[in-house]
Write a protein that holds these residues in place. Structure first.
Motif, PDB file in Angstrom:
ATOM      1  N   GLN A  31     115.266 -20.421  -0.158  1.00  0.00           N
ATOM      2  CA  GLN A  31     115.323 -21.917   0.383  1.00  0.00           C
ATOM      3  C   GLN A  31     115.633 -21.734   1.707  1.00  0.00           C
ATOM      4  N   GLU A  33     116.292 -24.859   4.819  1.00  0.00           N
ATOM      5  CA  GLU A  33     116.461 -26.249   5.308  1.00  0.00           C
ATOM      6  C   GLU A  33     116.308 -26.438   6.590  1.00  0.00           C
ATOM      7  N   GLU A  49     113.328 -30.886   5.340  1.00  0.00           N
ATOM      8  CA  GLU A  49     112.164 -30.149   4.857  1.00  0.00           C
ATOM      9  C   GLU A  49     112.797 -28.928   4.216  1.00  0.00           C
ATOM     10  N   GLU A  50     112.540 -28.734   2.921  1.00  0.00           N
ATOM     11  CA  GLU A  50     112.987 -27.342   2.374  1.00  0.00           C
ATOM     12  C   GLU A  50     111.731 -26.695   1.887  1.00  0.00           C
ATOM     13  N   VAL A  51     111.713 -25.324   1.966  1.00  0.00           N
ATOM     14  CA  VAL A  51     110.783 -24.363   1.360  1.00  0.00           C
ATOM     15  C   VAL A  51     111.295 -23.873   0.172  1.00  0.00           C
ATOM     16  N   GLU A 147     105.047 -21.821  -4.557  1.00  0.00           N
ATOM     17  CA  GLU A 147     105.970 -22.236  -3.388  1.00  0.00           C
ATOM     18  C   GLU A 147     105.332 -23.714  -3.114  1.00  0.00           C
ATOM     19  N   ILE A 149     106.982 -27.023  -0.363  1.00  0.00           N
ATOM     20  CA  ILE A 149     107.500 -27.627   0.698  1.00  0.00           C
ATOM     21  C   ILE A 149     108.038 -29.009   0.499  1.00  0.00           C
ATOM     22  N   ARG A 151     109.515 -32.530   1.742  1.00  0.00           N
ATOM     23  CA  ARG A 151     109.881 -33.067   2.818  1.00  0.00           C
ATOM     24  C   ARG A 151     110.393 -34.554   2.414  1.00  0.00           C
ATOM     25  N   HIS A 160     104.578 -30.648  -0.965  1.00  0.00           N
ATOM     26  CA  HIS A 160     103.454 -30.005  -0.608  1.00  0.00           C
ATOM     27  C   HIS A 160     103.180 -28.607  -1.345  1.00  0.00           C
TER      28      HIS A 160
END
Length: 189
Positions: A31, A33, A49-51, A147, A149, A151, A160
């Protein structure tokens, strides 16, 4: 769980079609941020935004508390039950419900009065042969997503993701109404 957590119908169903797989598991392998300004220069708020990367299907949910709340929601249709879940959890539950072809429950992910069809029409159109086939094919591809993303800001969230086989990007959209996150009428763009 943390706090904050056909033409027309065809579009809605395609967005939802990526979820047809039985089962659901949580996430958070890595993660990141960061805060980035919203692309609209007139906006003064920031977007979080976090992945997230996963080693299993996004349709797998292993959060027992979330599943308990979802089961109660399915029984009662009381939207307030999902009031404290995060946008990603709402996305995951929506996709899980879509994959399970539970169109009656899926109807309640939208704000009351936001769809231009009745609940009965929504369910009927969701169960038609073409929509069912498209949904199942989409869900098979969605099952490979590893994966996302995410927001978020105070009023909206976007999740996303990319369908790797065809390198096609999608954005799933939610809006906050009060303390609850709801799916927008055509959530998948």
């Amino acid at each position: 769980m943390k706090k904050n957590r056909k033409a027309f119908f065809f579009g809605v169903m395609i967005c939802s079609a990526m979820m047809l797989v039985s089962g659901c598991g949580y996430f958070n392998i890595s993660q990141q941020e960061r805060l980035t300004p919203i692309e609209d220069p007139s906006a003064s708020e920031l977007v979080k935004e976090e992945v997230f990367q996963f080693d299993y299907s996004l349709l797998e949910i292993d959060d027992e508390e979330l599943l308990f709340l979802f089961d109660r929601f399915k029984q009662t249709r009381e939207v307030e039950m999902l009031g404290n879940i995060e946008p990603f959890e709402m996305f995951q539950l929506y996709m899980y419900t879509q994959a399970g072809e539970d169109y009656e429950t899926l109807y309640y992910f939208y704000p009351e009065g936001s769809l231009n069809v009745s609940k009965e029409q929504f369910i009927e159109e969701g169960r038609n042969e073409v929509t069912t086939q498209n949904n199942r094919e989409f869900m098979k591809r969605f099952n490979e997503v590893r994966e996302v993303i995410i927001r978020t800001n105070d009023e909206s969230a976007q999740i996303h993701f990319t369908l790797e086989e065809e390198r096609r990007d999608f954005t799933f959209q939610l809006n906050r109404i009060g303390e609850s996150w709801f799916v927008v009428p055509v959530p998948l763009q």
